[in-house]
Design a protein around this motif. Sequence first.
Motif, PDB file in Angstrom:
ATOM      1  N   GLY A   1       9.215 -16.244  -9.958  1.00 61.51           N
ATOM      2  CA  GLY A   1       8.914 -17.663  -9.823  1.00 61.51           C
ATOM      3  C   GLY A   1       8.594 -17.925  -8.372  1.00 61.51           C
ATOM      4  N   ARG A   2       9.384 -18.768  -7.738  1.00 61.65           N
ATOM      5  CA  ARG A   2       9.184 -19.066  -6.317  1.00 61.65           C
ATOM      6  C   ARG A   2      10.250 -18.411  -5.448  1.00 61.65           C
ATOM      7  N   VAL A   3      11.115 -17.628  -6.066  1.00 59.56           N
ATOM      8  CA  VAL A   3      12.236 -17.022  -5.341  1.00 59.56           C
ATOM      9  C   VAL A   3      11.863 -15.599  -4.907  1.00 59.56           C
ATOM     10  N   PRO A   4      11.933 -15.307  -3.605  1.00 60.87           N
ATOM     11  CA  PRO A   4      11.628 -13.947  -3.154  1.00 60.87           C
ATOM     12  C   PRO A   4      12.710 -12.966  -3.618  1.00 60.87           C
ATOM     13  N   ARG A   5      12.292 -11.766  -3.935  1.00 59.64           N
ATOM     14  CA  ARG A   5      13.222 -10.721  -4.378  1.00 59.64           C
ATOM     15  C   ARG A   5      12.841  -9.427  -3.661  1.00 59.64           C
ATOM     16  N   THR A   6      13.819  -8.833  -2.998  1.00 60.20           N
ATOM     17  CA  THR A   6      13.611  -7.566  -2.290  1.00 60.20           C
ATOM     18  C   THR A   6      14.434  -6.499  -2.989  1.00 60.20           C
ATOM     19  N   GLU A   7      13.778  -5.415  -3.370  1.00 56.78           N
ATOM     20  CA  GLU A   7      14.458  -4.296  -4.014  1.00 56.78           C
ATOM     21  C   GLU A   7      14.262  -3.035  -3.189  1.00 56.78           C
TER      22      GLU A   7
END
Length: 126
Positions: free
Chosen positions: A93-99
């Motif tokens: 969505g609009r939420v950044p996600r770092t993996e």
Amino acid sequence: MGAKAASRKLEVRSQKLEVRNLKPEIEKRSPLELDRLIHERLRLGIISALAVNERLTFNDLKRLLQTTDGNLSVHARKLEDAQYIACDKMFEGRVPRTEYRLTASGRRALEKYLVHMEAIIKAVRD
């Protein structure tokens, strides 16, 4: 500058040159020494966590290792620069996600580190 000061400066400079000349000698011994990049506590934690998990998010690692955003970010970047881990950034969505995930070279480096640590433990116990 007096003669003593000039002499002292040359002495210090020659000592620095001797240290620089030892650099190839140190590099020859480095395979026997611990991987300083992995040996640091938080970086070892990151690598170990990723070795048993295919992927972990930044927040998962932060919670697991009980550290701050800045501390985790700095140590993860060092491992990333060494190509021991890979970082994937995306949005949900609009939420950044770092993996993060362990790379093949990171897994090899960890295996080499563990073999070395096991050898040290065995030597101390014998």
